[in-house]
Design a protein around this motif. Sequence first.
Motif: not given
Lengths: 236, 268
Positions: A43, A84, A157
């Motif tokens: 990330s 994410q 992500d």
Amino acid sequence: MTLYQLRNLQHRYGERTVLDLSALDIAHGEIIALVGPSGSGKSTLLRLLQFLETPTQGSLLFDGILSDHALPLEARRRVVTVFQHPALLDRSVFDNVAYGLRLRGVPYGPETIMAALGRVGLRDYARVRAKTLSGGEAQRVALARALVLNPIALLLDEPTANLDPYNVGLIEEIIRGHGTTTVVLVTHNTFQAKRLADRVGLLLSGKLIELLPADRFFNAPLDPRTRSFINGEMVY
Amino acid sequence: MLPFRAHLGQTLIFSASGALLLFLVLPLFVLLARAIEADLLQQLTQPTVTQALRLSLVTSSLSMLITAALGTPLAYSLARHKVPARSVIETLLDLPIVLPPAVAGLALLLTFGRRGFLGPVLETLDLSLPFTTTAVIMAETFVAAPFFIRSAQVGFANVSHQLEESASDLGANNWQVFRRVTLPLAGTALLSGLILSWARALGEFGATILFAGSFSGRTQTMPLAIYHALESDLGSAVALAAILILISFFFLALLRLITHGRIGHPML
Ligand SMILES: Nc1ncnc2c1ncn2[C@@H]1O[C@H](COP(=O)(O)OP(=O)(O)OP(=O)(O)O)[C@@H](O)[C@H]1O
Ligand SMILES: [Mg+2]
């Protein structure tokens, strides 16, 4: 043609070096998958590629432009990330997808937004309040609002982390149809990397162990750690 | 039936709350009642009253504008940037909150007075600050600004970084991120900070009387006018006090309404 060029790049949080990449080139139009255990820096690398942070040391060139505080907004606007855990505005799904276009002052018609929602299977959700969406739906809205901007690079992500198999297939189909957009895909799912990526890279503790064309990465990796990672053995 | 002890507990809670509430509210109502008795409306036409009212509103509003304009960037920096000696700065900012206003007034006088620290500089600029309306605004800002800064700082610190990043990721420039995400999300804290500091400015007495004196029409704000009216004419003191209560109540209620509806989410 290289889109991103990273050289001797280190990124630190406080004393800790979380990324240490001697060289990484990402070509125009390719799909790169990044795999690696939790905390390996995937990330963080995306954050650097999105210019949310500038590298502590070394250089990151985007289309020949150095990523630093002076990076022009125009360059920054050509890259979009689906995080994410995407943060949506407390507005309708439609407004969320239109947000990037509004920020750019680009005129758009409702059909543009609806088409993007259609691609992620959420055409009927346009008027729904984004706050009420499930995790998977929110993730797909985040993808739609990225797609509608037609970015030169799309950073994903874990884009299918919260999704059921049907929607995983849907999202993978979209990624496969990326056209000329460069895609950097972070995934915990090595099968997904195999299905989608032109090249696959393994990150371990902030280091890029190797980055190979997908078939070689899975069938004939050079580094033994890659093989054990693919086989699901823990590597640290 | 509740057991006896539960009854006793409830009775204690109610009577304690009631007693304190009565203590806090009763004097205000008595004052309002006296004001109505003393013909509030007629008092309102007296020049000392209107002058003090106008001066108070003008100076406290200006002080609030200055505080918001300069305090917002400061609060933002304190919340977001690496500030050297942050805790020292924060403690210094809190000082005016706990200090007696008279101390603030004295400090201002020693700094900006004719013989003060900056006196010579001000003199070459042909500026004389003490005992002017400007001095009133300075005194009010000095004691009131920290309320705003601290509240705004907490507001900025609580804004989700994630939301700001996703706006920036979607192509917002720094100003757009601030204007469309940070500011609306911190809006409630900013507004309540403004309420507090404005109310504090409106009630300012000690620093004003020391640094600005009490000249009718020029530096005599409502609290000062009340103090002086007490010597001569209780009626107008009561009227002024009642007006101060009503104005304060009105603005506090209004701003509370505004902040209540906006416990905020970023606006497009
Ligand atoms: N803002 C930060 N401050 C300090 N440390 C951080 C920060 N962000 C990330 N880290 C640390 O950097 C390391 C890499 O984090 P990163 O989020 O890039 O991992 P990841 O590979 O994406 O992991 P996951 O698969 O769990 O998402 C982690 O050890 C994390 O604790
Ligand atoms: Mg991660």
